[in-house]
Design an enzyme around this catalytic site. Structure first.
Site, PDB file in Angstrom:
ATOM      1  N   GLU A 260       0.751  -1.277  -0.093  1.00 49.44           N
ATOM      2  CA  GLU A 260       0.004   0.107   0.032  1.00 49.44           C
ATOM      3  C   GLU A 260       0.783   1.223   0.020  1.00 49.44           C
ATOM      4  OE1 GLU A 260      -3.725  -1.593   2.533  1.00 49.44           O
ATOM      5  OE2 GLU A 260      -2.152  -0.413   3.562  1.00 49.44           O
TER       6      GLU A 260
ATOM      7  N   ASP B 193      -7.765  -4.646  11.613  1.00 49.44           N
ATOM      8  CA  ASP B 193      -7.244  -3.625  10.730  1.00 49.44           C
ATOM      9  C   ASP B 193      -7.200  -4.109   9.268  1.00 49.44           C
ATOM     10  OD1 ASP B 193      -5.064  -5.506  10.588  1.00 49.44           O
ATOM     11  OD2 ASP B 193      -3.696  -4.184  11.381  1.00 49.44           O
TER      12      ASP B 193
END
Lengths: 357, 357
Positions: free
Chosen positions: A66, A237
């Protein structure tokens, strides 16, 4: 943030893993987290200024890579971070990260830094900041379920920032708890090793869940959570990864970082899309209430957001000034004449020949 | 690409500006561009494999900072690049860039590299690859309008890859043309310095436009472009910035890299959104025709796409193996026990004390 000062345009200060460890040991681990917490509070109060791009994810069968960019209009920052749950079995980190700050006015990078360690510090600092606004008054005891890489940082951040004195530890793997007990032995915290989750939460004012690598696990069941507690939920998460039983969520007032991201990645992915939650920046800037009563259960549904990384990098940028805890990277081409990039390369050839003579 | 080999997990090979210059001088500037061109062709043929995320832009009054990620499923790459037109007046580069490759299987970065110079090389390599498929047969003469940072790289790439022998140069600033004439004097190319754009394009088989910092300029008017030419349009590369008169576009067969991006940034932002264009990967993989007749005007509407940066980084990764043209960056934390990040920091403290004793 003051305008960046640059002696040499082409060099970018770089904080290696080794220098990051030296820097935070020089400052002190707890003091570093307190400094990052302060930077987070400053940035959350001016939340509306930030360019809040969603993270840019590249998914594969093995994991995700990411990019998390943000900007406050003067400073730009991004973090590169991967998540590969199966790495551990090959002796590799599940998560590695690095980050960069740049000057929005001219686009030149001003800091490159390791962020594997720094992310651990900012995650704990963020939790402690949230608890400052949400935990019951005079909270002294925290239960930590999940004693992996994040555990010690949570314990120390809550000691420093929230005045926690007692930490109760539990992990399904007793070796993880032993490791945390050993690492925290001289921390000044009263430590208790617990053999079950139920034992762990007994008498706690704050419950921190930070387990890893579980799909839709139920670390906390409804009967384990009494009234008046603050829950600091770290481990849920990413999509498909949660730690709390849904019933707990319905009994709690839920606080988030950046809600659109939390709905995808946090505990609230178990709830309807329009379920009401409060963003922490609204509490910090006085727009909304944090804890409203002693009996209320508050829940920080932590997933980690780009602004926190920005705050952490901003803190590190300030902290390294005047120290030896960085090196200069020759990362940016800086020809005498910006239009003469090819000439710069040719002159390098001549210099090399001269040097060889 | 072969699986990455890593001796030490925590170190990432870094190619500085200095090492990039040394590496390309060691290989040869033209040979480097030929190598990058080959990598681009390999990647464009397998275009459909790539994860083609649009670039992630952070705009400000002064310019833009962009992240350009892509992945072929095995290797992930991204480039950081800024565009700040007013930087030149402060003696800074308009564009600076760096890039990274990572292993998709575990998320670990395997290469960090300067890309200000590398982007100049890949842009010229991409142009020459496009011309290989689109330019008239036996093209020998290229006109270059705009003699800034990209000019010499274009001339040399077209010499090496397309067999161009004569280069005609023109810039509104005669000093830019002088600089290019000087830099290319020993290149083996026949050079002509021209005093007008009209003079420059006389007798050219290929016209390259690579001017900078002009809003909706008209570098080429319709009467300057005869039949059978190939136009290599480099400079129109962001919203509001184009170089060609619209009428030329309607007379040309237009070729793009990644059309959704070119419609926003390229010359075709002047055309209706559904105007038919051909993507270069379709030509390279034999799905569509390139040049169809001698009289046709072909136009490569170049804006630069993430896959080309990926190809360039992939080439550099291979090129540095076994050389001294990189250094190892201590960028990734690598604790003996992945769960014991805090313990790693503590052990660093002990090592420091021992070292000081």
């Amino acid at each position: 943030m003051a305008k960046f000062h640059r002696d040499t345009l082409n060099l970018v200060p770089f904080v290696s893993v080794d220098n990051m460890m030296k820097l935070i040991l020089h400052i002190g681990v707890e003091e570093t987290m307190a400094g990052i917490a302060e930077a987070i509070e400053e940035d959350f109060v001016r939340w509306e200024l930030f360019d809040k791009t969603p993270r840019v994810a590249s998914h594969s069968a093995e994991g995700v890579i990411e990019l998390m960019p943000t900007s406050d209009g003067e400073v730009y920052g991004f973090k590169y971070v991967n998540g590969h749950p199966k790495n551990t079995k090959d002796g590799m980190q599940t998560v590695t990260a690095f980050g960069l700050l740049a000057d929005v006015a001219n686009g030149y990078p001003v800091l490159l830094s390791e962020m594997t360690i720094l992310t651990a510090l900012r995650t704990a600092a963020m939790s402690a900041v949230a608890a400052k606004y949400l935990a019951p008054k005079n909270a002294k005891t925290m239960a930590i379920i999940g004693n992996g890489a994040q555990c010690e940082f949570q314990a120390l951040a809550f000691r420093k920032i929230c005045g926690i004195e007692n930490v109760r530890l539990y992990d399904t793997d007793p070796k993880a708890t032993e490791k945390a007990m050993f690492n925290l032995q001289n921390s000044g915290l009263n430590l208790t090793s617990c053999s079950t989750g139920e034992d762990c939460v007994a008498g706690a004012d704050i419950i921190t869940t930070c387990t890893a690598d579980k799909q839709y696990a139920t670390i906390l069941t409804d009967n384990m959570v009494g009234s008046g507690l603050h829950i600091n939920a770290i481990g849920g998460d990413c999509p498909g990864k949660t730690e709390l039983h849904k019933d707990i969520l319905y009994r709690s007032e839920i606080f988030t970082e950046f809600t659109p991201q939390t709905r995808i990645e946090g505990e609230i992915q178990q709830l309807p899309e329009d379920y009401e939650v409060t963003e922490l920046w609204e509490v910090m800037s006085g727009k909304k209430d944090g804890r409203k009563s002693d009996g209320q259960i508050t829940l920080f549904d932590s997933v980690g957001f780009a602004v926190e990384d920005f705050s952490a990098l901003r803190y590190i940028y300030q902290a390294i000034q005047g120290t030896q805890f960085y090196e200069d990277l020759d990362m940016l081409a800086d020809p005498d004449d910006p239009r003469d990039l090819y000439g710069m390369v040719q002159r390098a050839a001549k210099q090399n020949m001269t040097a060889a003579e």
